[in-house]
Design a protein around this motif. Sequence first.
Motif, PDB file in Angstrom:
ATOM      1  N   THR A 162       8.556  11.646 -10.038  1.00 52.77           N
ATOM      2  CA  THR A 162       9.758  10.831 -10.223  1.00 52.77           C
ATOM      3  C   THR A 162      10.592  10.777  -8.951  1.00 52.77           C
ATOM      4  O   THR A 162      11.147   9.738  -8.591  1.00 52.77           O
ATOM      5  N   GLN A 163      10.650  11.900  -8.248  1.00 50.18           N
ATOM      6  CA  GLN A 163      11.447  11.978  -7.026  1.00 50.18           C
ATOM      7  C   GLN A 163      10.821  11.191  -5.874  1.00 50.18           C
ATOM      8  O   GLN A 163      11.527  10.527  -5.103  1.00 50.18           O
ATOM      9  N   PHE A 164       9.492  11.251  -5.778  1.00 49.99           N
ATOM     10  CA  PHE A 164       8.780  10.566  -4.689  1.00 49.99           C
ATOM     11  C   PHE A 164       7.638   9.736  -5.280  1.00 49.99           C
ATOM     12  O   PHE A 164       6.472  10.146  -5.236  1.00 49.99           O
ATOM     13  N   PRO A 165       7.935   8.594  -5.867  1.00 46.10           N
ATOM     14  CA  PRO A 165       6.909   7.794  -6.531  1.00 46.10           C
ATOM     15  C   PRO A 165       5.870   7.259  -5.549  1.00 46.10           C
ATOM     16  O   PRO A 165       6.087   7.285  -4.324  1.00 46.10           O
ATOM     17  N   PRO A 166       4.729   6.774  -6.057  1.00 49.95           N
ATOM     18  CA  PRO A 166       3.635   6.334  -5.193  1.00 49.95           C
ATOM     19  C   PRO A 166       4.029   5.320  -4.123  1.00 49.95           C
ATOM     20  O   PRO A 166       3.533   5.382  -2.997  1.00 49.95           O
ATOM     21  N   ARG A 167       4.905   4.396  -4.451  1.00 49.70           N
ATOM     22  CA  ARG A 167       5.293   3.373  -3.471  1.00 49.70           C
ATOM     23  C   ARG A 167       5.917   4.026  -2.231  1.00 49.70           C
ATOM     24  O   ARG A 167       5.591   3.661  -1.101  1.00 49.70           O
ATOM     25  N   ILE A 168       6.787   5.003  -2.445  1.00 48.91           N
ATOM     26  CA  ILE A 168       7.410   5.701  -1.324  1.00 48.91           C
ATOM     27  C   ILE A 168       6.370   6.528  -0.569  1.00 48.91           C
ATOM     28  O   ILE A 168       6.351   6.549   0.667  1.00 48.91           O
ATOM     29  N   LEU A 169       5.487   7.190  -1.309  1.00 55.90           N
ATOM     30  CA  LEU A 169       4.467   8.028  -0.681  1.00 55.90           C
ATOM     31  C   LEU A 169       3.503   7.192   0.149  1.00 55.90           C
ATOM     32  O   LEU A 169       3.197   7.536   1.295  1.00 55.90           O
ATOM     33  N   ARG A 170       3.035   6.070  -0.397  1.00 63.60           N
ATOM     34  CA  ARG A 170       2.100   5.214   0.347  1.00 63.60           C
ATOM     35  C   ARG A 170       2.743   4.682   1.627  1.00 63.60           C
ATOM     36  O   ARG A 170       2.093   4.606   2.676  1.00 63.60           O
ATOM     37  N   GLN A 171       4.006   4.320   1.547  1.00 63.25           N
ATOM     38  CA  GLN A 171       4.699   3.779   2.715  1.00 63.25           C
ATOM     39  C   GLN A 171       4.909   4.835   3.792  1.00 63.25           C
ATOM     40  O   GLN A 171       4.941   4.518   4.983  1.00 63.25           O
ATOM     41  N   SER A 172       5.017   6.089   3.385  1.00 64.45           N
ATOM     42  CA  SER A 172       5.300   7.154   4.353  1.00 64.45           C
ATOM     43  C   SER A 172       4.137   7.387   5.306  1.00 64.45           C
ATOM     44  O   SER A 172       4.321   7.969   6.382  1.00 64.45           O
ATOM     45  N   VAL A 173       2.933   6.948   4.934  1.00 61.13           N
ATOM     46  CA  VAL A 173       1.763   7.181   5.787  1.00 61.13           C
ATOM     47  C   VAL A 173       0.979   5.903   6.083  1.00 61.13           C
ATOM     48  O   VAL A 173      -0.112   5.952   6.627  1.00 61.13           O
TER      49      VAL A 173
ATOM     50  N   PRO B 240      -0.794  -7.655  -6.347  1.00 58.12           N
ATOM     51  CA  PRO B 240       0.539  -7.587  -6.964  1.00 58.12           C
ATOM     52  C   PRO B 240       1.557  -6.876  -6.078  1.00 58.12           C
ATOM     53  O   PRO B 240       2.725  -7.247  -6.042  1.00 58.12           O
ATOM     54  N   SER B 241       1.096  -5.863  -5.318  1.00 60.60           N
ATOM     55  CA  SER B 241       1.996  -5.149  -4.418  1.00 60.60           C
ATOM     56  C   SER B 241       2.454  -6.068  -3.299  1.00 60.60           C
ATOM     57  O   SER B 241       3.625  -6.066  -2.917  1.00 60.60           O
ATOM     58  N   ARG B 242       1.509  -6.872  -2.761  1.00 62.79           N
ATOM     59  CA  ARG B 242       1.886  -7.825  -1.718  1.00 62.79           C
ATOM     60  C   ARG B 242       2.872  -8.847  -2.256  1.00 62.79           C
ATOM     61  O   ARG B 242       3.842  -9.208  -1.593  1.00 62.79           O
ATOM     62  N   GLN B 243       2.592  -9.348  -3.470  1.00 60.81           N
ATOM     63  CA  GLN B 243       3.491 -10.326  -4.068  1.00 60.81           C
ATOM     64  C   GLN B 243       4.866  -9.734  -4.314  1.00 60.81           C
ATOM     65  O   GLN B 243       5.888 -10.389  -4.088  1.00 60.81           O
ATOM     66  N   ARG B 244       4.888  -8.455  -4.771  1.00 59.82           N
ATOM     67  CA  ARG B 244       6.168  -7.811  -5.016  1.00 59.82           C
ATOM     68  C   ARG B 244       6.935  -7.643  -3.721  1.00 59.82           C
ATOM     69  O   ARG B 244       8.143  -7.892  -3.653  1.00 59.82           O
ATOM     70  N   ARG B 245       6.228  -7.222  -2.633  1.00 62.29           N
ATOM     71  CA  ARG B 245       6.908  -7.049  -1.359  1.00 62.29           C
ATOM     72  C   ARG B 245       7.441  -8.374  -0.830  1.00 62.29           C
ATOM     73  O   ARG B 245       8.508  -8.444  -0.240  1.00 62.29           O
ATOM     74  N   LYS B 246       6.658  -9.463  -1.069  1.00 62.17           N
ATOM     75  CA  LYS B 246       7.117 -10.783  -0.632  1.00 62.17           C
ATOM     76  C   LYS B 246       8.389 -11.169  -1.372  1.00 62.17           C
ATOM     77  O   LYS B 246       9.345 -11.692  -0.777  1.00 62.17           O
TER      78      LYS B 246
ATOM     79  N   MET C  38      -5.324   3.218  -6.608  1.00 60.66           N
ATOM     80  CA  MET C  38      -4.160   3.935  -6.089  1.00 60.66           C
ATOM     81  C   MET C  38      -3.028   2.984  -5.697  1.00 60.66           C
ATOM     82  O   MET C  38      -1.899   3.418  -5.453  1.00 60.66           O
ATOM     83  N   TRP C  39      -3.308   1.683  -5.651  1.00 64.08           N
ATOM     84  CA  TRP C  39      -2.285   0.701  -5.302  1.00 64.08           C
ATOM     85  C   TRP C  39      -1.369   0.363  -6.473  1.00 64.08           C
ATOM     86  O   TRP C  39      -0.305  -0.235  -6.272  1.00 64.08           O
ATOM     87  N   VAL C  40      -1.777   0.693  -7.687  1.00 62.54           N
ATOM     88  CA  VAL C  40      -0.959   0.273  -8.829  1.00 62.54           C
ATOM     89  C   VAL C  40       0.380   1.011  -8.808  1.00 62.54           C
ATOM     90  O   VAL C  40       0.493   2.113  -8.276  1.00 62.54           O
ATOM     91  N   ASP C  41       1.381   0.370  -9.386  1.00 61.74           N
ATOM     92  CA  ASP C  41       2.688   1.001  -9.523  1.00 61.74           C
ATOM     93  C   ASP C  41       2.869   1.603 -10.915  1.00 61.74           C
ATOM     94  O   ASP C  41       3.706   2.471 -11.116  1.00 61.74           O
ATOM     95  N   HIS C  42       2.067   1.113 -11.864  1.00 64.96           N
ATOM     96  CA  HIS C  42       2.145   1.629 -13.235  1.00 64.96           C
ATOM     97  C   HIS C  42       0.750   1.643 -13.830  1.00 64.96           C
ATOM     98  O   HIS C  42      -0.082   0.762 -13.535  1.00 64.96           O
ATOM     99  N   ILE C  43       0.499   2.604 -14.657  1.00 67.47           N
ATOM    100  CA  ILE C  43      -0.835   2.782 -15.235  1.00 67.47           C
ATOM    101  C   ILE C  43      -1.292   1.563 -16.034  1.00 67.47           C
ATOM    102  O   ILE C  43      -2.491   1.302 -16.166  1.00 67.47           O
ATOM    103  N   ASP C  44      -0.355   0.780 -16.569  1.00 57.44           N
ATOM    104  CA  ASP C  44      -0.718  -0.416 -17.329  1.00 57.44           C
ATOM    105  C   ASP C  44      -1.482  -1.436 -16.490  1.00 57.44           C
ATOM    106  O   ASP C  44      -2.128  -2.331 -17.027  1.00 57.44           O
ATOM    107  N   GLN C  45      -1.401  -1.313 -15.171  1.00 58.16           N
ATOM    108  CA  GLN C  45      -2.072  -2.267 -14.280  1.00 58.16           C
ATOM    109  C   GLN C  45      -3.553  -1.958 -14.090  1.00 58.16           C
ATOM    110  O   GLN C  45      -4.284  -2.770 -13.511  1.00 58.16           O
TER     111      GLN C  45
ATOM    112  N   SER D 267      -1.386   9.148 -16.990  1.00 56.43           N
ATOM    113  CA  SER D 267      -0.558   9.065 -15.784  1.00 56.43           C
ATOM    114  C   SER D 267      -1.164   8.158 -14.724  1.00 56.43           C
ATOM    115  O   SER D 267      -2.308   7.693 -14.834  1.00 56.43           O
ATOM    116  N   HIS D 268      -0.394   7.951 -13.684  1.00 58.01           N
ATOM    117  CA  HIS D 268      -0.819   7.171 -12.517  1.00 58.01           C
ATOM    118  C   HIS D 268      -2.062   7.810 -11.892  1.00 58.01           C
ATOM    119  O   HIS D 268      -2.194   9.039 -11.891  1.00 58.01           O
TER     120      HIS D 268
END
Length: 346
Positions: free
Chosen positions: A271-282, A311-317, A292-299, A216-217
């Motif tokens: 699934t309901q509150f994935p890491p991207r949403i959780l990180r943004q909330s705080v 990769p997160s910055r690039q994705r947000r861009k 902890m920045w990865v979106d998927h364990i493969d990273q 898992s993540h």
Amino acid sequence: MDADEQRTLVEAAIRSDPVDLEVLRALAIEGFADDQLRRIAWPYLLGSTQLLHQDYSDSIYEHPYWDQVKKDIDRSLNFDRARKDGDATLQASRGSLANIIHAIFSENPDLHYVQGFHDVCSVFFIVCGEHLGHRLSESLSKQHVRDSLRPNLDVVVEVLSLIFPLLKLADQAVHKFLDASKVGSFFALSWVLTWFAHNMKNFDDVVRLYDFFLASHPLMPVYFSVTVILDLKEDILALECEFSVLHGFFQQLPEKIDVAGAIRRCVKLFTQFPPRILRQSVKFDAPDSSPMWVDHIDQLSPQIDKDYKKPSRQRRKRERTLRIGYMIAALIPVALGVLWMKSIHQ
């Protein structure tokens, strides 16, 4: 699914080219039937299948954490499975566990020992033995639990700070009660640092969780911590809303926990509150090299200083570019309409 059925699926996944990690992860989340399957599958889940030289004793030398490791080893391996063969075997096992930990910190000066890491290594040693246990413990130290092995616990505290925002998203009543008590999230330190190995007495429950976390993540122990809190909701709300009462309550987890059920509820929460949403909330503020920045364990990568945030910055861009593109596309018909209206009134 019994052990033979799982073994057939595990072996088929490993024979695939490339290895079918999705199948292995699905089986791990369901829980492997025995330790033999774990010894086969765990190296693939950690990307640590390369055969290494078995004797690493020459690479062990005194490191800055030697004395603390010795103290922790002297009180380690408290699971029934590790103590069943008597004191002589226990002492020999502690010697092997010490070799695992000393080798990791002798060979990796960028890693810094923290109390509780010996509990993590204990699980790998009991399941896999010394040599495979060493390889997997070292691999994990550079990936999922990288933040625990920094010069201080600042990043771990940042990770723990996600517990209350996630709790608020999941159950506002429990969040309000615990927030009013000022208990904070530090009570979950050993939960997250040791993947519950320090807190659960039943070793079968512990390895069941390790199956889950390895597949898992890296933030999944935080999600599982919140799941445990939610499962104890009735007991929590019956307590006095006071710091010491609640902190003491969380230090003694119930002996019987429905781990399989909790894992299912944890997956639903994730699934309901994935890491991207959780990180943004705080406004999560961890180093770029935090897994902890990865979106998927493969990273995940065994490279200790890997920039996971890039990769997160690039994705947000890319997302901002797409949003701007959508806005422009939406405005074009309006602009054309305005121009057309002007043209017919001229």
